[in-house]
Design a protein around this motif. Structure first.
Motif, PDB file in Angstrom:
ATOM      1  N   PHE A   3       2.893  -0.400  -6.245  1.00 39.36           N
ATOM      2  CA  PHE A   3       2.316  -1.981  -5.230  1.00 39.36           C
ATOM      3  C   PHE A   3       3.288  -2.421  -5.954  1.00 39.36           C
ATOM      4  O   PHE A   3       3.538  -3.413  -6.448  1.00 39.36           O
ATOM      5  N   THR A   4       4.424  -2.807  -4.933  1.00 44.17           N
ATOM      6  CA  THR A   4       6.197  -2.995  -5.611  1.00 44.17           C
ATOM      7  C   THR A   4       6.328  -4.316  -3.960  1.00 44.17           C
ATOM      8  O   THR A   4       6.032  -4.002  -3.084  1.00 44.17           O
ATOM      9  N   LEU A   5       7.716  -4.731  -4.833  1.00 48.54           N
ATOM     10  CA  LEU A   5       8.136  -6.006  -3.764  1.00 48.54           C
ATOM     11  C   LEU A   5       8.779  -5.146  -2.901  1.00 48.54           C
ATOM     12  O   LEU A   5       8.838  -5.349  -1.694  1.00 48.54           O
ATOM     13  N   ILE A   9       8.319  -5.267   1.366  1.00 50.84           N
ATOM     14  CA  ILE A   9       9.323  -5.508   1.952  1.00 50.84           C
ATOM     15  C   ILE A   9       9.392  -4.567   3.323  1.00 50.84           C
ATOM     16  O   ILE A   9       9.653  -4.452   4.250  1.00 50.84           O
ATOM     17  N   GLN A  10       9.641  -3.130   2.847  1.00 46.76           N
ATOM     18  CA  GLN A  10       8.905  -1.974   3.600  1.00 46.76           C
ATOM     19  C   GLN A  10       8.596  -1.517   4.508  1.00 46.76           C
ATOM     20  O   GLN A  10       8.349  -1.786   5.799  1.00 46.76           O
ATOM     21  N   THR A  11       6.828  -2.533   4.130  1.00 54.19           N
ATOM     22  CA  THR A  11       5.962  -2.745   5.531  1.00 54.19           C
ATOM     23  C   THR A  11       6.115  -3.565   5.922  1.00 54.19           C
ATOM     24  O   THR A  11       5.891  -3.576   7.410  1.00 54.19           O
ATOM     25  N   ALA A  12       6.431  -4.796   5.686  1.00 55.41           N
ATOM     26  CA  ALA A  12       7.443  -5.974   6.362  1.00 55.41           C
ATOM     27  C   ALA A  12       8.062  -5.342   7.287  1.00 55.41           C
ATOM     28  O   ALA A  12       8.546  -5.805   8.792  1.00 55.41           O
TER      29      ALA A  12
END
Length: 82
Positions: A3-5, A9-12
């Motif tokens: 679970f990274t930044l 961002i990819q989920t958004a």
């Protein structure tokens, strides 16, 4: 998968892509959220449905070119770094 930044961002980006591809005549009108639904009178506060439809239209209009650029950058990053 960590679970990274980058995953946030990819989920958004994926959620924004999902909003951007919704088509009013093909999908939204079938569930009762077409163009003519949610038209209020002058001076009336828009309801939740009208605000969501305005958000979908705005995302589709404003985010078209930036989404192409951001999606291309994500694809290149995934190809380079796996």
């Amino acid at each position: 998968m960590a679970f990274t930044l980058y995953t946030i961002i990819q989920t958004a980006i994926l959620c924004t892509n999902a909003i951007a591809v919704l088509h009013e005549e093909r999908f939204l009108s079938k569930i009762g959220w077409g163009v003519d639904q949610g038209v209020g009178g002058f001076g009336d506060d828009p309801g939740v449905r009208a605000q969501i439809l305005n958000l979908i239209r705005s995302v589709r209009t404003v985010m078209r070119v930036p989404l192409i650029i951001v999606n291309s950058a994500c694809i290149i990053l995934l190809l380079l770094f796996g």
